[in-house]
Write a protein that holds these residues in place. Structure first.
Motif, mmCIF file in Angstrom:
data_model
loop_
_atom_site.group_PDB
_atom_site.id
_atom_site.type_symbol
_atom_site.label_atom_id
_atom_site.label_comp_id
_atom_site.label_asym_id
_atom_site.label_seq_id
_atom_site.Cartn_x
_atom_site.Cartn_y
_atom_site.Cartn_z
ATOM 1 N N GLN A 145 0.881 -1.859 -0.153
ATOM 2 C CA GLN A 145 -0.117 -0.131 0.041
ATOM 3 C C GLN A 145 0.366 1.146 0.497
ATOM 4 O OE1 GLN A 145 -3.071 -0.320 0.173
ATOM 5 N NE2 GLN A 145 -3.659 1.927 -0.755
ATOM 6 N N ARG A 146 2.098 1.470 0.958
ATOM 7 C CA ARG A 146 2.758 2.443 0.848
ATOM 8 C C ARG A 146 3.968 2.288 0.518
ATOM 9 N NH1 ARG A 146 0.233 2.271 5.496
ATOM 10 N NH2 ARG A 146 -1.211 2.969 6.657
ATOM 11 N N THR A 147 4.518 0.959 0.234
ATOM 12 C CA THR A 147 6.032 0.759 -0.223
ATOM 13 C C THR A 147 6.353 0.094 -0.995
ATOM 14 O OG1 THR A 147 6.229 -0.976 1.966
ATOM 15 C CG2 THR A 147 6.976 0.662 3.077
ATOM 16 N N ALA A 148 7.134 -0.710 -1.224
ATOM 17 C CA ALA A 148 7.430 -1.790 -2.394
ATOM 18 C C ALA A 148 8.697 -2.179 -1.625
ATOM 19 C CB ALA A 148 8.196 -0.667 -3.873
ATOM 20 N N SER A 149 8.633 -3.604 -2.420
ATOM 21 C CA SER A 149 9.927 -4.745 -1.605
ATOM 22 C C SER A 149 10.458 -4.698 -2.659
ATOM 23 C CB SER A 149 9.334 -5.353 -1.760
ATOM 24 O OG SER A 149 8.734 -5.205 -0.256
ATOM 25 N N ILE A 150 12.318 -4.101 -2.087
ATOM 26 C CA ILE A 150 13.136 -4.182 -3.141
ATOM 27 C C ILE A 150 14.069 -5.228 -2.935
ATOM 28 C CG2 ILE A 150 14.996 -2.553 -4.461
ATOM 29 C CD1 ILE A 150 11.467 -1.453 -4.247
ATOM 30 N N ASP A 151 14.409 -6.048 -4.494
ATOM 31 C CA ASP A 151 15.544 -6.668 -3.767
ATOM 32 C C ASP A 151 16.886 -6.778 -5.115
ATOM 33 O OD1 ASP A 151 17.265 -9.444 -4.015
ATOM 34 O OD2 ASP A 151 15.682 -10.744 -5.335
ATOM 35 N N PRO A 152 17.442 -6.155 -4.194
ATOM 36 C CA PRO A 152 19.450 -6.007 -4.741
ATOM 37 C C PRO A 152 20.094 -6.880 -5.401
ATOM 38 C CG PRO A 152 19.404 -5.731 -2.704
ATOM 39 C CD PRO A 152 17.706 -5.276 -2.887
ATOM 40 N N GLY A 153 19.753 -7.632 -5.141
ATOM 41 C CA GLY A 153 20.185 -9.781 -5.532
ATOM 42 C C GLY A 153 21.465 -10.021 -4.685
ATOM 43 N N ASP A 154 21.258 -8.896 -3.620
ATOM 44 C CA ASP A 154 22.611 -9.367 -2.143
ATOM 45 C C ASP A 154 21.766 -10.021 -1.148
ATOM 46 O OD1 ASP A 154 21.033 -7.773 -1.139
ATOM 47 O OD2 ASP A 154 22.689 -6.417 -0.519
ATOM 48 N N GLY A 155 20.951 -10.509 -1.049
ATOM 49 C CA GLY A 155 19.698 -12.048 0.016
ATOM 50 C C GLY A 155 18.954 -10.986 0.593
ATOM 51 N N MET A 156 19.426 -9.374 0.935
ATOM 52 C CA MET A 156 18.656 -8.379 1.486
ATOM 53 C C MET A 156 17.096 -8.266 0.378
ATOM 54 S SD MET A 156 21.183 -6.314 3.127
ATOM 55 C CE MET A 156 19.910 -5.261 4.414
ATOM 56 N N THR A 157 16.334 -7.994 1.386
ATOM 57 C CA THR A 157 14.973 -6.978 0.998
ATOM 58 C C THR A 157 14.609 -5.798 1.650
ATOM 59 O OG1 THR A 157 13.610 -9.208 0.288
ATOM 60 C CG2 THR A 157 12.405 -7.626 0.361
ATOM 61 N N TRP A 158 14.413 -4.721 0.774
ATOM 62 C CA TRP A 158 14.041 -3.383 1.842
ATOM 63 C C TRP A 158 12.645 -3.089 0.923
ATOM 64 C CZ3 TRP A 158 18.005 -0.306 3.455
ATOM 65 C CH2 TRP A 158 19.413 -1.420 3.350
ATOM 66 N N ARG A 159 11.993 -2.778 2.067
ATOM 67 C CA ARG A 159 10.552 -1.519 1.817
ATOM 68 C C ARG A 159 10.558 -0.693 1.902
ATOM 69 N NH1 ARG A 159 6.202 -4.510 5.722
ATOM 70 N NH2 ARG A 159 6.024 -2.708 5.757
ATOM 71 N N VAL A 160 10.433 0.701 1.166
ATOM 72 C CA VAL A 160 10.971 1.282 0.598
ATOM 73 C C VAL A 160 10.205 2.538 0.032
ATOM 74 C CG1 VAL A 160 12.590 3.514 -0.902
ATOM 75 C CG2 VAL A 160 12.909 0.773 -0.038
ATOM 76 N N GLY A 161 9.783 3.602 0.999
ATOM 77 C CA GLY A 161 8.277 4.788 0.676
ATOM 78 C C GLY A 161 8.746 4.804 -1.408
ATOM 79 N N PHE A 162 7.509 4.566 -2.016
ATOM 80 C CA PHE A 162 7.766 4.973 -3.263
ATOM 81 C C PHE A 162 8.272 6.658 -2.869
ATOM 82 C CE2 PHE A 162 3.651 2.342 -2.945
ATOM 83 C CZ PHE A 162 4.590 1.569 -3.521
ATOM 84 N N SER A 163 7.943 6.916 -2.216
ATOM 85 C CA SER A 163 8.361 9.207 -2.801
ATOM 86 C C SER A 163 9.865 8.304 -2.615
ATOM 87 C CB SER A 163 7.970 9.584 -1.926
ATOM 88 O OG SER A 163 8.610 9.727 -0.825
ATOM 89 N N LEU A 164 10.951 7.849 -2.152
ATOM 90 C CA LEU A 164 12.354 7.945 -2.209
ATOM 91 C C LEU A 164 13.057 6.796 -3.602
ATOM 92 C CD1 LEU A 164 12.743 6.780 1.715
ATOM 93 C CD2 LEU A 164 12.602 8.809 0.700
ATOM 94 N N LEU A 165 11.811 6.480 -4.068
ATOM 95 C CA LEU A 165 12.858 5.428 -5.162
ATOM 96 C C LEU A 165 12.161 5.698 -6.325
ATOM 97 C CD1 LEU A 165 9.930 2.348 -4.672
ATOM 98 C CD2 LEU A 165 12.573 2.241 -4.241
#
Length: 171
Positions: A145-165
């Motif tokens: 709803q307010r964030t996107a889950s981002i996979d940078p390919g290093d085994g971590m997952t980030w939840r980031v607000g759309f305004s920061l992307l």
């Protein structure tokens, strides 16, 4: 004695005046300069950011600067040559020529539209800055709803607000 910008005949007359006459004249001039009508006459043609000429009371020279603050009886001007701030009475500012076009203050640019949920799709490549201001590039794996889950390919997952992307374009 020669003072730049002042009529030599006027100076000669003032030299002949008594101290009491000079004091009386000074008192009258100060009252006239403090008259609100004179202040309004100058103030109505001024705006913040405007370039004006004003008199340096120390040496009688005219200086140029930008208006940075306006108060009831004084204004603050940042001198162009030295970048120093001067607080001067409105009556020390040279008024614009009557009928001279006044450039309007430059409007602030409109803020950039903020990115929202509808600007991104799963599978898109995006970038953002982490808390250490390092740029992280990854792929959107989930839209919340307010964030996107981002996979940078290093085994971590980030939840980031759309305004920061921001979108990343592969070349």
């Amino acid at each position: 004695m020669s003072t730049p910008g002042i009529d030599a005949r006027l100076l000669e007359l003032l030299q002949q005046a008594s101290n009491l006459q000079l004091f009386q004249l000074n008192s009258v001039i100060e009252r006239m300069l403090a008259d609100p009508r004179r202040i309004l006459q100058v103030r109505k043609d001024l705006h913040l950011g405007q370039t004006v000429r004003f008199m340096d009371w120390r040496d009688g020279q005219m200086r140029a600067g930008k208006v940075v603050a306006m108060k009831d009886t004084q204004l603050t001007i940042q001198e162009q040559a030295t970048r120093s701030a001067w607080t001067v009475p409105y009556t020390a500012v040279e008024p614009s020529a009557p009928g001279a076009p006044q450039p309007a203050p430059e409007p602030a640019p409109p803020p950039a539209p903020r990115a929202g949920r509808n600007d991104f799709r799963c599978g898109e490549k995006v970038a953002f800055e982490d808390k250490h201001l390092n740029t992280v590039v990854g792929v959107i794996v989930r839209i919340n709803q307010r964030t996107a889950s981002i996979d940078p390919g290093d085994g971590m997952t980030w939840r980031v607000g759309f305004s920061l992307l921001r979108h990343v374009v592969d070349i």
